[in-house]
Design a protein around this motif. Structure first.
Motif, PDB file in Angstrom:
ATOM      1  N   ARG A 571     -20.480   8.243  46.306  1.00 46.89           N
ATOM      2  CA  ARG A 571     -21.665   7.661  46.948  1.00 46.89           C
ATOM      3  C   ARG A 571     -21.557   6.146  46.821  1.00 46.89           C
ATOM      4  O   ARG A 571     -21.645   5.602  45.712  1.00 46.89           O
ATOM      5  CB  ARG A 571     -22.942   8.165  46.279  1.00 46.89           C
ATOM      6  CG  ARG A 571     -24.217   7.613  46.909  1.00 46.89           C
ATOM      7  CD  ARG A 571     -25.448   8.321  46.359  1.00 46.89           C
ATOM      8  NE  ARG A 571     -25.537   8.164  44.912  1.00 46.89           N
ATOM      9  CZ  ARG A 571     -26.275   8.937  44.126  1.00 46.89           C
ATOM     10  NH1 ARG A 571     -26.955   9.934  44.646  1.00 46.89           N
ATOM     11  NH2 ARG A 571     -26.318   8.735  42.817  1.00 46.89           N
ATOM     12  N   TYR A 716     -18.256  11.841  35.880  1.00 42.82           N
ATOM     13  CA  TYR A 716     -19.065  10.990  36.739  1.00 42.82           C
ATOM     14  C   TYR A 716     -18.979   9.552  36.248  1.00 42.82           C
ATOM     15  O   TYR A 716     -18.471   9.264  35.151  1.00 42.82           O
ATOM     16  CB  TYR A 716     -20.531  11.451  36.699  1.00 42.82           C
ATOM     17  CG  TYR A 716     -21.065  11.571  35.287  1.00 42.82           C
ATOM     18  CD1 TYR A 716     -21.717  10.504  34.682  1.00 42.82           C
ATOM     19  CD2 TYR A 716     -20.849  12.724  34.539  1.00 42.82           C
ATOM     20  CE1 TYR A 716     -22.165  10.591  33.376  1.00 42.82           C
ATOM     21  CE2 TYR A 716     -21.294  12.829  33.231  1.00 42.82           C
ATOM     22  CZ  TYR A 716     -21.952  11.769  32.653  1.00 42.82           C
ATOM     23  OH  TYR A 716     -22.390  11.851  31.361  1.00 42.82           O
ATOM     24  N   LEU A 720     -24.701   7.150  38.390  1.00 37.46           N
ATOM     25  CA  LEU A 720     -25.496   8.379  38.499  1.00 37.46           C
ATOM     26  C   LEU A 720     -26.680   8.377  37.543  1.00 37.46           C
ATOM     27  O   LEU A 720     -27.711   8.989  37.823  1.00 37.46           O
ATOM     28  CB  LEU A 720     -24.592   9.595  38.231  1.00 37.46           C
ATOM     29  CG  LEU A 720     -25.209  10.975  38.452  1.00 37.46           C
ATOM     30  CD1 LEU A 720     -25.538  11.188  39.915  1.00 37.46           C
ATOM     31  CD2 LEU A 720     -24.275  12.069  37.949  1.00 37.46           C
ATOM     32  N   LEU A 755     -26.170  15.366  43.112  1.00 41.76           N
ATOM     33  CA  LEU A 755     -26.335  13.988  43.600  1.00 41.76           C
ATOM     34  C   LEU A 755     -27.754  13.751  44.111  1.00 41.76           C
ATOM     35  O   LEU A 755     -28.308  12.668  43.964  1.00 41.76           O
ATOM     36  CB  LEU A 755     -25.331  13.706  44.730  1.00 41.76           C
ATOM     37  CG  LEU A 755     -23.945  13.218  44.321  1.00 41.76           C
ATOM     38  CD1 LEU A 755     -23.122  12.894  45.553  1.00 41.76           C
ATOM     39  CD2 LEU A 755     -24.014  12.016  43.409  1.00 41.76           C
ATOM     40  N   THR A 759     -30.456  10.426  40.317  1.00 39.68           N
ATOM     41  CA  THR A 759     -30.144   9.165  40.979  1.00 39.68           C
ATOM     42  C   THR A 759     -30.566   8.011  40.089  1.00 39.68           C
ATOM     43  O   THR A 759     -31.729   7.923  39.698  1.00 39.68           O
ATOM     44  CB  THR A 759     -30.876   9.055  42.333  1.00 39.68           C
ATOM     45  OG1 THR A 759     -30.538  10.187  43.139  1.00 39.68           O
ATOM     46  CG2 THR A 759     -30.477   7.787  43.050  1.00 39.68           C
TER      47      THR A 759
END
Length: 774
Positions: A571, A716, A720, A755, A759
């Motif tokens: 992202r 990750y 995140l 996802l 956030t």
């Protein structure tokens, strides 16, 4: 407060509310029991004196007599006390027992005697209740409520007002029940006035009965003028010491039984005045001060619980604005000024919160034909934590309107058009702006079109529509064509003048802004050059973003590798200029193992992206050596130290062996992976290693995690979970809980759901790799 293994537990709001209700009910029961005992003790005392009984014998005799007569002990006790002392409010003494006249009375007389006995009994019971409330520390208003509910509410009464007579014959509100607090505040003091109904009762000492209410000219406490009222003098030791005013919600029949009952209740009402706290301060100076003003003014008070604004006081001029509402004092602001309510609430709240006066040219701002007259030149002043004063004018003040216009602009020429007489006035500067001789007649704003550029007449028409139809102030910029052929850029700012809601004139200013216009042209050229530079910078950032997206695809397809299913997501940052150095990689190796990597270069921009490319490609090549993750990270640290720009980075590198389902992995200051096993998620504690590019010759410890079929592992980057307003531990805990809430669906669906559910708020880019053991 309750106890638990961890210690004391404070009661919640619901328990506190229940406790308050229970204690209130208990206090009410105690007062009723105290009133009952007080009345029974008085009756027993009468029996002791009349029949030479002991107190115990008198109590037994009272109980037996009540049972024989089929009445309650309290009612019989009230009759005994009234027979000995006379009913409350009676002028003469009690009638002797066995009176031959009473026995010979006809049926009508017996009915009247029964009604008198019932009224005297009720008055005695109410008096006992008042005595009990006084002894248990009840406030004056609580005692007044006992009198209202026990003796007057059954007669249909709505409210009770108790006034004490001061040394200067001023009436002070000592207690009240069934009355709005702000309504009571309006009648807190009643000064002696000639012809006042209250003071007539005070001086004459006789009750005043108003079954149909009073006229609007003679104001009395209570609801509307047509509601019934009774004003009773209160005597103590034969002297009138105050008044009791009883009001009804509408007209009422105040017949003889009702009058006798209320007269009997006046005696216990007089005793309430003794319970009122002395030394109440004299009336404040705010209301008299507002009454001295010639323009409208009112005081508002905010309800401490709901915040609703109520009108506390209006001066004579303000009462004219509220003449449609009877008795506006004490009413909600929304009831008296509904069209202005929203704007006045906003101004009052801002004034109290900022402790500074607030101003508005007109309330409400938008005014339509047929609406109530607006308030002009409104000023709202804070005078305490819950009180504000509102000052206004009934019609537009031309001087104040012009001052508002002149305050916005400078180097101005003023004008004013009188729409009633048709006359216009210009200041001297206006003639110079239009190039006209000062001896010529001023041109009204509505006839200014011949002096303007023909393309700007539409702007003048729009301005006139704002002023005359919407009745709102406005401004515009037009080009004025002078008689000498010159062209001037002219700003026109104007305000409508309203009197009684009718448009009577227009006032405003003309400003020559030609110099500013030429300056704007020069600034526009400069802006064009800056825009070109910004376009080049945006193109550079767009190229960086495309490069990053080409290296790290945003949504790769689900891959099936030896013993694993892998889904990855990237992202990008929320803003293009923040493109960063996040990357991930999943690579099958010749020996059957699978390389799984996530990493994050510090910083943003082209340097971060190029550094990320260097490290990702270097690690791909190093992985084919067959060495362990710890050794690979040590080599990658040396590559980082030699990379242009000397970046630093975090990364986690793992090698999965499908033969024994083991994951050997090492971390360089990266966030811990999340392992989901049988619906429970855990953070895997990484070896404590230094980040890449910090120091040379760093050694990296590694660890081995045994995986089971169905296990899901998430790697990750910090975008995140990081937050500007919370620590990283809170973000990791939110991530762990979100992983546990994932549906047992396909890997792609779980990656997308994760996802969406988790956030960070730092607008950073994010990489996510989800691995499931087959």
């Amino acid at each position: 407060m309750t106890m638990s293994e961890e210690g004391p537990v404070e009661p919640g709001p619901d328990r506190l509310a229940d406790a308050v209700r229970a204690l209130t009910a208990e206090l009410g029961a105690l007062r009723r029991d105290a009133a009952r005992r007080h009345l029974l003790d008085l009756a027993c005392g009468v029996l002791v004196a009349q029949h030479s009984l002991t107190p115990g014998e008198a109590a037994d005799h009272l109980a037996q007599l009540a049972e024989t007569m089929g009445v309650g002990p309290e009612d019989l006790a009230a009759d005994i006390v009234n027979g000995a002392t006379g009913p409350p409010g009676a002028v003469g003494g009690p009638a002797p027992e066995g009176d031959a006249g009473a026995r010979a009375a006809d049926e009508t007389a017996r009915d009247g005697a029964d009604q008198d006995r019932a009224a005297a009994r009720k008055a005695r019971l109410v008096e006992a209740g008042i005595e009990a409330a006084t002894q248990t520390g009840g406030t004056v208003d609580e005692i007044a409520a006992t009198l209202l509910n026990g003796g007057m509410r059954p007669l249909g009464a709505r409210g009770l007002w108790l006034f004490r007579r001061t040394e200067t014959d001023c009436l002070q509100l000592a207690g009240r029940a069934g009355v709005n607090p702000l309504e009571a505040a309006h009648w807190r003091w009643v000064p002696p006035a000639t012809g006042s109904a209250l003071h007539r009762v005070l001086s004459e000492g006789t009750p005043l009965w108003l079954p149909d209410g009073t006229s609007a000219a003679e104001a009395l406490p209570g609801p509307a003028p047509g509601c019934a009222r009774a004003v009773l003098p209160l005597r103590q030791r034969g002297v009138v010491t105050g008044l009791a005013l009883v009001d009804w919600p509408g007209p009422a029949v105040l017949d003889e039984p009702v009058r006798r009952a209320l007269t009997g209740l006046a005696v216990p009402a007089a005793r309430i005045l003794d319970a009122a706290a002395p030394g109440t301060p004299e009336p404040g100076t705010l209301a008299p001060l507002l009454d001295l003003l010639t323009h409208p003014a009112m005081a508002l008070r905010a309800d401490p619980e709901s915040g609703t604004l109520h009108i506390e006081h209006l001066n004579r001029s303000a009462l004219e604005s509220a003449r449609h509402a009877h008795g506006p004092a004490g009413r909600s602001l929304a009831q008296v000024f509904p069209a202005m309510y929203a704007d006045l609430v906003r101004l009052a709240r801002t004034a109290r919160e900022s402790a500074a006066p607030q101003r508005a040219a007109r309330v409400p701002v938008e005014h339509r034909s047929g609406d109530p007259d607006p308030l002009h030149d409104v000023r709202v002043l804070p005078v305490g934590p819950d009180r504000t004063v509102v000052l206004w004018h009934g019609a537009t003040d031309p001087g104040l309107s012009l001052s508002r216009v002149l305050g916005r602009l400078e180097n101005l020429a003023a004008f004013e058009d009188d729409l009633i007489t048709g006359e216009s006035r210009w200041s001297e500067q206006a003639y110079r702006i239009f190039g006209l001789d000062p001896g010529t007649s001023p041109v009204p704003l509505r006839r200014l079109a011949p002096h303007l550029h023909r393309e700007d007449t539409g702007k003048l028409n729009e301005l006139m529509m704002e002023l005359t139809q919407r009745r709102e102030g406005s401004h515009t910029v037009v080009r004025a064509v002078r008689e000498d052929g010159g062209l001037r850029h002219l700003r026109i700012a104007a305000e409508p003048l309203l009197t009684g809601g009718v448009l009577t004139g227009i006032t405003g200013v003309y400003q020559d802004v030609s110099a500013q216009h030429h300056t704007e042209i020069a600034l526009s050229a400069t802006f064009d050059r800056l825009t070109a530079a910004q376009t080049q910078a945006a193109l550079r950032h767009q190229l960086v973003l495309q490069l990053q997206q080409a290296i790290v695809p945003e949504v790769p397809e689900l891959r099936r590798l030896p013993g694993l299913q892998v889904a990855a997501r990237y992202r990008p940052a929320a803003e293009e200029y923040r493109v960063g150095g996040d990357w991930y990689d999943v690579l099958p190796l010749p020996d059957g193992r699978v390389l799984v990597v996530t990493g994050d270069i510090a910083g943003h921009g082209i340097d971060s992206v190029t550094g990320m490319v260097a490290l990702r490609n270097a690690l791909r090549g190093l992985a084919f050596t067959g060495h362990t993750p710890g050794r690979l990270m040590a080599w990658l640290n040396e590559v980082t130290l030699q990379t242009h720009g000397h970046p630093t980075a975090t990364a986690v590198c793992g090698l999965y062996d499908p033969s024994d389902r083991s994951l050997c992995w090492a971390s360089a200051g990266h966030l811990p992976p999340v392992l989901l096993r049988k619906g429970a998620a855990d953070l895997l504690e990484p070896p404590r290693n230094i980040l890449l590019g910090a120091v040379p010759s760093a050694a990296y410890q590694e660890t081995v995690t045994r995986l089971e079929p169905g296990d899901t592992l998430m790697l990750y980057t910090d975008g995140l979970v990081e937050s500007r307003h919370a620590g990283i531990d809170e973000g990791l805990d939110r991530l762990r809980l979100a992983v546990e809430r994932l549906d047992p669906a396909g890997l792609d669906e779980q990656a997308d759901a994760l996802l969406a559910a988790v956030t960070g708020d730092t607008d950073d880019d994010t990489s996510l790799v989800v691995v499931r053991v087959s």
